[in-house]
Scaffold this active site. Structure first.
Site, PDB file in Angstrom:
ATOM      1  N   ARG A 178       0.827  -1.198   0.000  1.00  0.00           N
ATOM      2  CA  ARG A 178       0.000   0.000   0.000  1.00  0.00           C
ATOM      3  C   ARG A 178       0.866   1.254   0.000  1.00  0.00           C
ATOM      4  NH1 ARG A 178      -2.693  -0.294   5.996  1.00  0.00           N
ATOM      5  NH2 ARG A 178      -3.369  -2.294   5.165  1.00  0.00           N
ATOM      6  N   SER A 226      -5.708   6.719   8.270  1.00  0.00           N
ATOM      7  CA  SER A 226      -6.250   5.957   7.135  1.00  0.00           C
ATOM      8  C   SER A 226      -7.215   4.885   7.621  1.00  0.00           C
ATOM      9  CB  SER A 226      -5.111   5.297   6.343  1.00  0.00           C
ATOM     10  OG  SER A 226      -4.231   6.267   5.821  1.00  0.00           O
ATOM     11  N   ARG A 263     -37.641  -5.062  34.777  1.00  0.00           N
ATOM     12  CA  ARG A 263     -36.289  -5.508  34.460  1.00  0.00           C
ATOM     13  C   ARG A 263     -36.262  -7.017  34.199  1.00  0.00           C
ATOM     14  NH1 ARG A 263     -31.041  -3.600  35.735  1.00  0.00           N
ATOM     15  NH2 ARG A 263     -29.515  -5.289  35.909  1.00  0.00           N
ATOM     16  N   GLN A 311      -9.885  -8.780   9.645  1.00  0.00           N
ATOM     17  CA  GLN A 311      -9.001  -8.060  10.550  1.00  0.00           C
ATOM     18  C   GLN A 311      -7.998  -9.023  11.176  1.00  0.00           C
ATOM     19  OE1 GLN A 311      -9.193  -4.787  10.648  1.00  0.00           O
ATOM     20  NE2 GLN A 311     -11.049  -4.741   9.391  1.00  0.00           N
ATOM     21  N   SER A 366      -9.616   1.227   6.706  1.00  0.00           N
ATOM     22  CA  SER A 366      -9.562  -0.005   5.913  1.00  0.00           C
ATOM     23  C   SER A 366     -10.159   0.223   4.527  1.00  0.00           C
ATOM     24  CB  SER A 366     -10.313  -1.124   6.629  1.00  0.00           C
ATOM     25  OG  SER A 366      -9.712  -1.447   7.852  1.00  0.00           O
TER      26      SER A 366
END
Length: 371
Positions: free
Chosen positions: A51, A60, A141, A83, A62
């Site tokens: 790159r 930068s 809850r 990744q 992905s």
């Protein structure tokens, strides 16, 4: 470059991709501007895109790197962005996602995990407010085990068709998520994640309990594994291997038979150490010797472990159920091995490899008892 379970972290993602994506896609690429990462990627069978500095900045993304890659590769229609910090990702997940793109017609698929956590609003310092529930009613809850939870994007992978990426999107069009299993969702973001991820891979990883069998035979190449390239001589002027310690005894106590193999005639030096194990010297075809041993002991290759160092060890390393090399092994041997020791040859690499075998087997056996 730090090692993850004895291999560079980048190798994990390359192997995941090779085991998964190459079954349904054409090739695996690593995008990098780093010489060492390029070396590791090529060593383990990936192609490399160097790159530019414009997409290698701290700011930068992905997407920037992927768009640059596509500008050089018009033949690519679908990109799966994996990744390197997600070593728990399993190749079977990648195969399923690839099919979602190719067979089910989705334009993009990304990974998510399910979490059972109640969220509350954050109160900034100096602001006179009270926190408020974000995803629950405190008056009703629920028990978290009775609640479906929520899906969170975890960044493990993003798959997208080229036309979306050209528009600046990794997610869009006919879009779907892929829910990862809990045991595969650990990502390495901070230091404490590293040992957790290692334990997850040991127990659930793609080289884990589905393929491992109990190791019954460890074959160790004397040259470069038990020795370090120097000649040590005993009092009676017999050459002795440098690295024996108690590793062989440890293996034998655990029911693993140890046999040594060498291209040289080192039988006298090995005998002088009184190791109590078989040694085959002046070997020109190591694979044939180990194959004969395997058949003699009525073992399958998954029950054989092999520690080698040279190009002559490569075929045995590829065949063995568990394979290792010292840190200073040749590039071909490192590429073929499943574990790269932190120790050099002659510096306790056999002990380290033995401990790795026992650790991995204990994790597999423990997982089997719980399932």
């Amino acid at each position: 470059m730090p090692l993850f379970l004895g291999v560079p972290l980048k190798q994990i993602s390359v192997l995941e991709a090779k085991c998964g994506l190459q079954l349904v896609f054409i090739c695996v690429w690593v995008s990098t501007d780093h010489d060492e990462i390029e070396k590791v990627a090529k060593q383990f069978g990936a192609k490399v895109h160097r790159r530019s500095s414009e997409v290698s900045k701290d700011s930068s993304t992905s997407l920037d790197a992927i768009k640059e890659f596509l500008s050089y590769h018009d033949e690519v229609d679908i990109v799966g962005n994996i990744q390197a910090t997600s070593p728990c990702l399993h190749p079977t997940d990648l195969i399923q996602v690839a099919k979602m793109i190719q067979e089910d017609g989705f334009d993009s698929v990304f990974s998510v995990v399910r979490r059972h956590q109640f969220r509350w609003s954050e109160i900034k310092k100096g602001v006179s407010e009270v926190t408020r529930p974000q995803n629950l009613d405190p008056a009703k809850r629920p028990r978290r085990q009775d609640w479906d939870g929520e899906l969170y994007e975890n960044g493990s992978f993003y798959f997208a068709k080229k036309h979306l990426i050209d528009k600046g999107y990794l997610q869009g069009g006919k879009m779907a998520y892929y829910e990862m299993r809990a045991e595969h969702r650990v990502d390495i973001d901070v230091d404490i994640d590293w040992p957790i991820a290692e334990q997850r891979v040991l127990r659930y990883g793609y080289f884990g309990k589905e393929t491992l069998k109990e190791v019954k035979l460890l074959v160790c190449a004397v040259d470069g594994c038990l020795t370090n390239g120097h000649i040590d001589v005993s009092e009676d002027q017999k050459e002795i291997p440098c690295d024996i310690r108690d590793a062989i005894g440890l293996l034998q106590k655990r029911g693993v038979q140890v046999r040594l193999i060498s291209e040289r005639d080192c039988s006298k030096s090995v005998a002088a150490m009184k190791l109590g194990c078989m040694v085959e010297v002046s070997v020109t075809d190591k694979l044939k010797v180990v194959e004969d041993w395997r058949k003699e002991m009525k073992l399958c290759w998954k029950q054989v472990a092999y520690l080698g160092n040279e190009e002559s060890d490569v075929e045995c390393l590829k065949k063995a159920g568990m394979s290792g090399v010292p840190a200073d092994a040749c590039a071909a041997a490192q590429k073929a091995a499943g574990y790269i020791c932190k120790s050099n040859g002659g510096c306790a690499s056999i002990r380290e490899f033995a401990e790795h075998i026992f650790l991995l087997m204990e994790k597999v056996n423990s997982a089997g008892k719980k399932t």
